[in-house]
Design a protein around this motif. Sequence first.
Motif, PDB file in Angstrom:
ATOM      1  N   TYR A  83      -1.564   9.055   9.498  1.00 44.85           N
ATOM      2  CA  TYR A  83      -2.941   8.133   9.212  1.00 44.85           C
ATOM      3  C   TYR A  83      -2.895   6.860   9.937  1.00 44.85           C
ATOM      4  CZ  TYR A  83      -1.123  11.026   4.923  1.00 44.85           C
ATOM      5  OH  TYR A  83      -1.203  11.882   4.215  1.00 44.85           O
ATOM      6  N   GLU A  84      -4.147   6.743  10.333  1.00 47.88           N
ATOM      7  CA  GLU A  84      -4.371   5.613  11.315  1.00 47.88           C
ATOM      8  C   GLU A  84      -4.476   4.085  10.593  1.00 47.88           C
ATOM      9  OE1 GLU A  84      -6.982   9.096  13.554  1.00 47.88           O
ATOM     10  OE2 GLU A  84      -6.154   8.517  11.531  1.00 47.88           O
ATOM     11  N   TYR A  85      -4.809   4.207   9.441  1.00 46.00           N
ATOM     12  CA  TYR A  85      -5.021   2.752   8.912  1.00 46.00           C
ATOM     13  C   TYR A  85      -4.577   2.931   7.396  1.00 46.00           C
ATOM     14  CZ  TYR A  85      -8.125   2.031  12.999  1.00 46.00           C
ATOM     15  OH  TYR A  85      -8.488   1.889  14.064  1.00 46.00           O
ATOM     16  N   CYS A  86      -4.166   1.671   6.973  1.00 48.22           N
ATOM     17  CA  CYS A  86      -4.001   1.376   5.499  1.00 48.22           C
ATOM     18  C   CYS A  86      -4.476   0.067   4.973  1.00 48.22           C
ATOM     19  CB  CYS A  86      -2.348   1.535   5.152  1.00 48.22           C
ATOM     20  SG  CYS A  86      -1.988   1.218   3.397  1.00 48.22           S
ATOM     21  N   ASP A  87      -5.346  -0.058   3.942  1.00 50.34           N
ATOM     22  CA  ASP A  87      -5.733  -1.552   3.863  1.00 50.34           C
ATOM     23  C   ASP A  87      -4.834  -2.104   2.951  1.00 50.34           C
ATOM     24  OD1 ASP A  87      -6.079  -0.490   0.880  1.00 50.34           O
ATOM     25  OD2 ASP A  87      -8.304   0.029   1.187  1.00 50.34           O
ATOM     26  N   GLN A  88      -5.120  -3.336   2.443  1.00 47.54           N
ATOM     27  CA  GLN A  88      -4.079  -4.197   1.608  1.00 47.54           C
ATOM     28  C   GLN A  88      -3.887  -3.635   0.358  1.00 47.54           C
ATOM     29  OE1 GLN A  88      -7.459  -4.980   2.762  1.00 47.54           O
ATOM     30  NE2 GLN A  88      -8.186  -6.914   1.497  1.00 47.54           N
ATOM     31  N   HIS A  89      -4.676  -2.587  -0.050  1.00 46.96           N
ATOM     32  CA  HIS A  89      -4.585  -1.925  -1.459  1.00 46.96           C
ATOM     33  C   HIS A  89      -3.561  -0.780  -1.447  1.00 46.96           C
ATOM     34  CE1 HIS A  89      -7.540  -4.929  -2.924  1.00 46.96           C
ATOM     35  NE2 HIS A  89      -8.237  -4.429  -1.988  1.00 46.96           N
ATOM     36  N   GLY A  90      -3.118  -0.584  -0.295  1.00 42.91           N
ATOM     37  CA  GLY A  90      -2.355   0.638  -0.180  1.00 42.91           C
ATOM     38  C   GLY A  90      -3.180   2.181   0.012  1.00 42.91           C
ATOM     39  N   LYS A 203       0.245  -3.687   8.161  1.00 34.74           N
ATOM     40  CA  LYS A 203       1.147  -2.913   8.473  1.00 34.74           C
ATOM     41  C   LYS A 203       2.292  -2.743   7.573  1.00 34.74           C
ATOM     42  CE  LYS A 203       4.183  -1.396  12.377  1.00 34.74           C
ATOM     43  NZ  LYS A 203       5.688  -1.271  11.373  1.00 34.74           N
ATOM     44  N   GLY A 204       2.588  -3.726   6.904  1.00 33.07           N
ATOM     45  CA  GLY A 204       3.738  -3.984   5.771  1.00 33.07           C
ATOM     46  C   GLY A 204       3.556  -3.100   4.663  1.00 33.07           C
ATOM     47  N   VAL A 205       2.042  -3.066   4.354  1.00 34.57           N
ATOM     48  CA  VAL A 205       1.638  -2.270   3.067  1.00 34.57           C
ATOM     49  C   VAL A 205       1.808  -0.731   3.512  1.00 34.57           C
ATOM     50  CG1 VAL A 205      -0.370  -1.809   1.824  1.00 34.57           C
ATOM     51  CG2 VAL A 205       0.197  -4.117   2.075  1.00 34.57           C
ATOM     52  N   TYR A 206       1.386  -0.579   4.756  1.00 39.68           N
ATOM     53  CA  TYR A 206       1.432   0.750   5.383  1.00 39.68           C
ATOM     54  C   TYR A 206       2.778   1.407   5.299  1.00 39.68           C
ATOM     55  CZ  TYR A 206       0.616   4.847   8.694  1.00 39.68           C
ATOM     56  OH  TYR A 206       0.480   5.746   9.119  1.00 39.68           O
ATOM     57  N   ASP A 207       3.704   0.736   5.826  1.00 37.99           N
ATOM     58  CA  ASP A 207       5.080   0.987   5.797  1.00 37.99           C
ATOM     59  C   ASP A 207       5.898   1.200   4.389  1.00 37.99           C
ATOM     60  OD1 ASP A 207       4.940   0.921   8.620  1.00 37.99           O
ATOM     61  OD2 ASP A 207       5.897  -0.978   8.732  1.00 37.99           O
ATOM     62  N   ARG A 208       5.546   0.296   3.356  1.00 39.44           N
ATOM     63  CA  ARG A 208       5.777   0.260   2.236  1.00 39.44           C
ATOM     64  C   ARG A 208       5.477   1.751   1.455  1.00 39.44           C
ATOM     65  NH1 ARG A 208       4.102  -4.013   0.394  1.00 39.44           N
ATOM     66  NH2 ARG A 208       2.466  -3.111  -0.795  1.00 39.44           N
ATOM     67  N   ARG A 209       4.061   1.913   1.629  1.00 38.26           N
ATOM     68  CA  ARG A 209       3.505   3.054   0.810  1.00 38.26           C
ATOM     69  C   ARG A 209       4.135   4.237   1.593  1.00 38.26           C
ATOM     70  NH1 ARG A 209       2.343   4.045  -3.374  1.00 38.26           N
ATOM     71  NH2 ARG A 209       0.243   5.170  -3.147  1.00 38.26           N
TER      72      ARG A 209
END
Length: 239
Positions: A83-90, A203-209
């Motif tokens: 996945y290319e992007y992840c917003d602040q809501h995961g 990125k932090g949300v991306y990695d966590r999700r």
Amino acid sequence: MQVIEIANDRIYDRIEDLKAELSELIDYPEERFIEIIKDVGFECDLCGKCCTREFNDHAFLLDADVDRIKMIDPDALVPAPYYEYCDQHGRFYVSGYALRFKADGSCYFLENGRCRIYDERPAICRIYPYMLHREEGEDGKVDWRQISGLNEHGFYNADIEDEVCRKMAVETKEYEAAFLNQEIRFSELIQEHFEKNGLKHVKGVYDRRIRQFKGGAEIEVFVFHNGALEKNTVTKTDH
């Protein structure tokens, strides 16, 4: 507001990079690619390996492919990985669909070593193992990659007619151009969507999700298709 602008700068840079690659692809000498195809002389041996996760971790689908697969069997579709992007809501965003794998790692449409929809197979399956895009090699150098899976399956050094080589070169170039155009349209839509809705890639949300996803959690993935974003709920078993 500044954080969103920074995020959109990243998307803008990606759009410019994609447009530059598309321009280079258009200028790539067709005769050179034909010579490579003829020199390699790949001939399919019907082993079916290219239709498995072991040899290809996903088959990316163009919009036209997705429209056709939806009419045949929509359960065959899954959001493309990476996945290319992840917003602040995961919530994740990806530029297209891929074909689903079965539990044994074979393509959803592979049965007894043969494709159930061979006459309607996606563009990427039609041109395989040929490709024409810039990719980083093992030495870290980004350069053109023209062939996939060499020495892993198939026969080589076959005598292929010039007209067949030319047809394959044209089809491959058309696929790669369509792929880049789809990536550009997706990125432009994401840039507009993020600005309009006060979203940003984190990125932090991306990695966590992603860690939660790998642990079995469901995630929302919005897939770009025909100029819009389609919501999908995905677990790791879907991939």
